[in-house]
Write a protein that holds these residues in place. Structure first.
Motif, PDB file in Angstrom:
ATOM      1  N   ILE A 137     -10.319  14.552  17.552  1.00  0.00           N
ATOM      2  CA  ILE A 137     -10.573  14.173  18.948  1.00  0.00           C
ATOM      3  C   ILE A 137      -9.259  14.081  19.711  1.00  0.00           C
ATOM      4  N   MET A 138      -9.249  14.673  20.906  1.00  0.00           N
ATOM      5  CA  MET A 138      -8.120  14.504  21.809  1.00  0.00           C
ATOM      6  C   MET A 138      -8.689  13.880  23.070  1.00  0.00           C
ATOM      7  N   LEU A 139      -8.188  12.716  23.428  1.00  0.00           N
ATOM      8  CA  LEU A 139      -8.749  12.062  24.604  1.00  0.00           C
ATOM      9  C   LEU A 139      -7.676  11.715  25.611  1.00  0.00           C
ATOM     10  N   ILE A 140      -8.004  11.825  26.888  1.00  0.00           N
ATOM     11  CA  ILE A 140      -7.053  11.412  27.909  1.00  0.00           C
ATOM     12  C   ILE A 140      -7.619  10.244  28.688  1.00  0.00           C
ATOM     13  N   THR A 141      -6.743   9.347  29.049  1.00  0.00           N
ATOM     14  CA  THR A 141      -7.152   8.112  29.709  1.00  0.00           C
ATOM     15  C   THR A 141      -5.964   7.547  30.472  1.00  0.00           C
ATOM     16  N   HIS A 142      -6.242   6.631  31.409  1.00  0.00           N
ATOM     17  CA  HIS A 142      -5.142   5.887  32.027  1.00  0.00           C
ATOM     18  C   HIS A 142      -5.164   4.432  31.538  1.00  0.00           C
ATOM     19  N   GLU A 143      -6.062   4.150  30.551  1.00  0.00           N
ATOM     20  CA  GLU A 143      -6.213   2.775  30.074  1.00  0.00           C
ATOM     21  C   GLU A 143      -5.651   2.589  28.672  1.00  0.00           C
ATOM     22  N   MET A 144      -4.660   1.701  28.576  1.00  0.00           N
ATOM     23  CA  MET A 144      -4.035   1.444  27.290  1.00  0.00           C
ATOM     24  C   MET A 144      -5.038   0.879  26.280  1.00  0.00           C
ATOM     25  N   SER A 145      -6.009   0.074  26.760  1.00  0.00           N
ATOM     26  CA  SER A 145      -6.968  -0.546  25.833  1.00  0.00           C
ATOM     27  C   SER A 145      -7.795   0.518  25.105  1.00  0.00           C
ATOM     28  N   VAL A 146      -8.108   1.606  25.796  1.00  0.00           N
ATOM     29  CA  VAL A 146      -8.877   2.691  25.162  1.00  0.00           C
ATOM     30  C   VAL A 146      -8.063   3.284  24.007  1.00  0.00           C
ATOM     31  N   ILE A 147      -6.789   3.538  24.261  1.00  0.00           N
ATOM     32  CA  ILE A 147      -5.910   4.095  23.232  1.00  0.00           C
ATOM     33  C   ILE A 147      -5.839   3.133  22.037  1.00  0.00           C
ATOM     34  N   GLN A 148      -5.644   1.855  22.339  1.00  0.00           N
ATOM     35  CA  GLN A 148      -5.460   0.882  21.248  1.00  0.00           C
ATOM     36  C   GLN A 148      -6.722   0.703  20.412  1.00  0.00           C
ATOM     37  N   GLN A 149      -7.878   0.929  21.023  1.00  0.00           N
ATOM     38  CA  GLN A 149      -9.112   0.723  20.273  1.00  0.00           C
ATOM     39  C   GLN A 149      -9.489   1.878  19.368  1.00  0.00           C
ATOM     40  N   VAL A 150      -9.183   3.101  19.766  1.00  0.00           N
ATOM     41  CA  VAL A 150      -9.700   4.222  18.964  1.00  0.00           C
ATOM     42  C   VAL A 150      -8.661   5.212  18.436  1.00  0.00           C
ATOM     43  N   CYS A 151      -7.471   5.254  19.039  1.00  0.00           N
ATOM     44  CA  CYS A 151      -6.558   6.347  18.683  1.00  0.00           C
ATOM     45  C   CYS A 151      -5.659   5.977  17.509  1.00  0.00           C
ATOM     46  N   ASN A 152      -5.268   6.971  16.728  1.00  0.00           N
ATOM     47  CA  ASN A 152      -4.211   6.742  15.740  1.00  0.00           C
ATOM     48  C   ASN A 152      -2.862   7.234  16.255  1.00  0.00           C
ATOM     49  N   LYS A 153      -2.905   8.224  17.160  1.00  0.00           N
ATOM     50  CA  LYS A 153      -1.641   8.709  17.732  1.00  0.00           C
ATOM     51  C   LYS A 153      -1.738   8.750  19.248  1.00  0.00           C
ATOM     52  N   VAL A 154      -0.596   8.724  19.888  1.00  0.00           N
ATOM     53  CA  VAL A 154      -0.598   8.717  21.348  1.00  0.00           C
ATOM     54  C   VAL A 154       0.625   9.464  21.901  1.00  0.00           C
ATOM     55  N   ALA A 155       0.407  10.119  23.021  1.00  0.00           N
ATOM     56  CA  ALA A 155       1.518  10.690  23.800  1.00  0.00           C
ATOM     57  C   ALA A 155       1.462  10.046  25.176  1.00  0.00           C
ATOM     58  N   VAL A 156       2.598   9.554  25.637  1.00  0.00           N
ATOM     59  CA  VAL A 156       2.675   8.947  26.963  1.00  0.00           C
ATOM     60  C   VAL A 156       3.288   9.974  27.897  1.00  0.00           C
ATOM     61  N   MET A 157       2.582  10.279  28.990  1.00  0.00           N
ATOM     62  CA  MET A 157       3.058  11.313  29.922  1.00  0.00           C
ATOM     63  C   MET A 157       3.490  10.735  31.248  1.00  0.00           C
ATOM     64  N   GLU A 158       4.518  11.338  31.800  1.00  0.00           N
ATOM     65  CA  GLU A 158       4.988  10.969  33.130  1.00  0.00           C
ATOM     66  C   GLU A 158       5.531  12.224  33.795  1.00  0.00           C
ATOM     67  N   GLU A 159       5.013  12.543  34.957  1.00  0.00           N
ATOM     68  CA  GLU A 159       5.496  13.683  35.745  1.00  0.00           C
ATOM     69  C   GLU A 159       5.684  14.959  34.924  1.00  0.00           C
ATOM     70  N   GLY A 160       4.653  15.296  34.150  1.00  0.00           N
ATOM     71  CA  GLY A 160       4.660  16.564  33.426  1.00  0.00           C
ATOM     72  C   GLY A 160       5.435  16.572  32.132  1.00  0.00           C
ATOM     73  N   GLU A 161       5.924  15.390  31.740  1.00  0.00           N
ATOM     74  CA  GLU A 161       6.669  15.335  30.483  1.00  0.00           C
ATOM     75  C   GLU A 161       6.097  14.273  29.556  1.00  0.00           C
ATOM     76  N   ILE A 162       6.238  14.519  28.251  1.00  0.00           N
ATOM     77  CA  ILE A 162       5.884  13.494  27.273  1.00  0.00           C
ATOM     78  C   ILE A 162       7.115  12.611  27.103  1.00  0.00           C
ATOM     79  N   ILE A 163       6.977  11.345  27.490  1.00  0.00           N
ATOM     80  CA  ILE A 163       8.144  10.466  27.426  1.00  0.00           C
ATOM     81  C   ILE A 163       8.163   9.647  26.139  1.00  0.00           C
ATOM     82  N   GLU A 164       6.994   9.531  25.473  1.00  0.00           N
ATOM     83  CA  GLU A 164       6.955   8.882  24.156  1.00  0.00           C
ATOM     84  C   GLU A 164       5.807   9.485  23.384  1.00  0.00           C
TER      85      GLU A 164
END
Ligand code: ADP
Ligand code: ADP
Length: 232
Positions: A194-221
């Motif tokens: 599953i690849m999911l996109i969201t603007h809510e950190m709680s969604v990521i924390q509840q279901v994801c094992n990995k995360v990419a944080v994006m800002e202005e077209g770049e992955i910053i973390e």
């Protein structure tokens, strides 16, 4: 399962050029629930749309299930797209069709037999807990139920990958919980990446094992959710 290498995506509209993605690299492994988080306009939607080839990169390589999408023939690309289901913030159901017909749509397009469609759709509606709604229309369902229909339709072709574009953003917190639980079951029981996109950190924390944080077209973390956000 998904590999994006040196992706640049520019949109041209009249005289203006928008660089939506600036040299993005990421890997999603088989079995991951991979979250992409960022503010509106960060490039999240563009990123997932590259994976099912709704968008083509300006430069860079998209590899899905070992295949470079740019190198596939139209026939191979159609077959690849069946491996990828997608769900949306506003569900994208056909309002004039019943729930059964909505879920059956991908199978009808694949010209499956009537019997096969009947069996598969019944099984899918059972899985998402909506077997009693087969004859209803979308406007007779709650938001959470509509998203369950979206999920059943996305699973109809037995995909290996499920892409979720803000799939819980239009839902209240309790319904969001039930949809996230369903995504976890899909990942575990069907072994769907599953690849999911969201603007809510709680969604990521509840279901994801990995995360990419994006800002202005770049992955910053990028990394495991615990490494990036700490323990919930
Ligand atoms: P997000 O999903 O994080 O909100 P998007 O991928 O939708 O971000 O958008 C990234 C940038 O690309 C934004 O500046 C947006 O306006 C622009 N963009 C997205 N789609 C298009 C398009 N079809 N044509 C022109 N610009 C677009
Ligand atoms: P709503 O959108 O009305 O808040 P939900 O989306 O939470 O409701 O649930 C819709 C229906 O699916 C309900 O009838 C519920 O009992 C059923 N349901 C909820 N969770 C599951 C589940 N994990 N598996 C199967 N059915 C479920």
């Amino acid at each position: 399962m998904i590999s994006l290498e040196n992706i640049i995506k520019k949109y041209h509209r009249k005289d203006t050029e928008t660089v939506a993605l600036k040299d993005v690299n990421l890997q999603v492994e088989q079995g991951d629930i991979f979250g992409v988080i960022g503010y509106s306009g960060a490039g999240k939607s563009t990123l997932v749309r590259l994976v099912n080839y709704l968008e083509r990169p300006t430069s860079g390589t998209v590899i899905v299930d070992g295949q470079n999408l740019a190198k596939l023939t139209p026939h191979q690309l159609r077959r690849m797209k069946k491996q990828i289901g997608m769900i949306f913030q506003h569900f994208n159901l056909l309002e004039s069709k019943t729930i059964f017909q909505n879920v059956a749509m991908p199978l009808i397009l694949e010209k499956k037999s009537k019997h096969e469609i009947q069996t598969r759709v019944t099984e899918l509606l059972q899985f998402v807990g909506l077997e009693d709604k087969a004859k209803n229309y979308p406007n007779e369902l709650s938001g959470g139920q509509k998203q369950r229909v979206g999920i059943a339709r996305a699973l109809a072709s037995n995909p290996k990958i499920l892409l979720c574009d803000e799939a819980t953003s239009a839902l209240d917190p309790q319904t969001t919980q039930s949809i996230l639980q369903l995504l976890k079951r899909i990942n575990k029981e069907y072994n769907i990446t599953i690849m999911l996109i969201t603007h809510e950190m709680s969604v990521i924390q509840q279901v994801c094992n990995k995360v990419a944080v994006m800002e202005e077209g770049e992955i910053i973390e990028i990394g495991s959710v615990i490494d990036v956000f700490g323990k919930p």
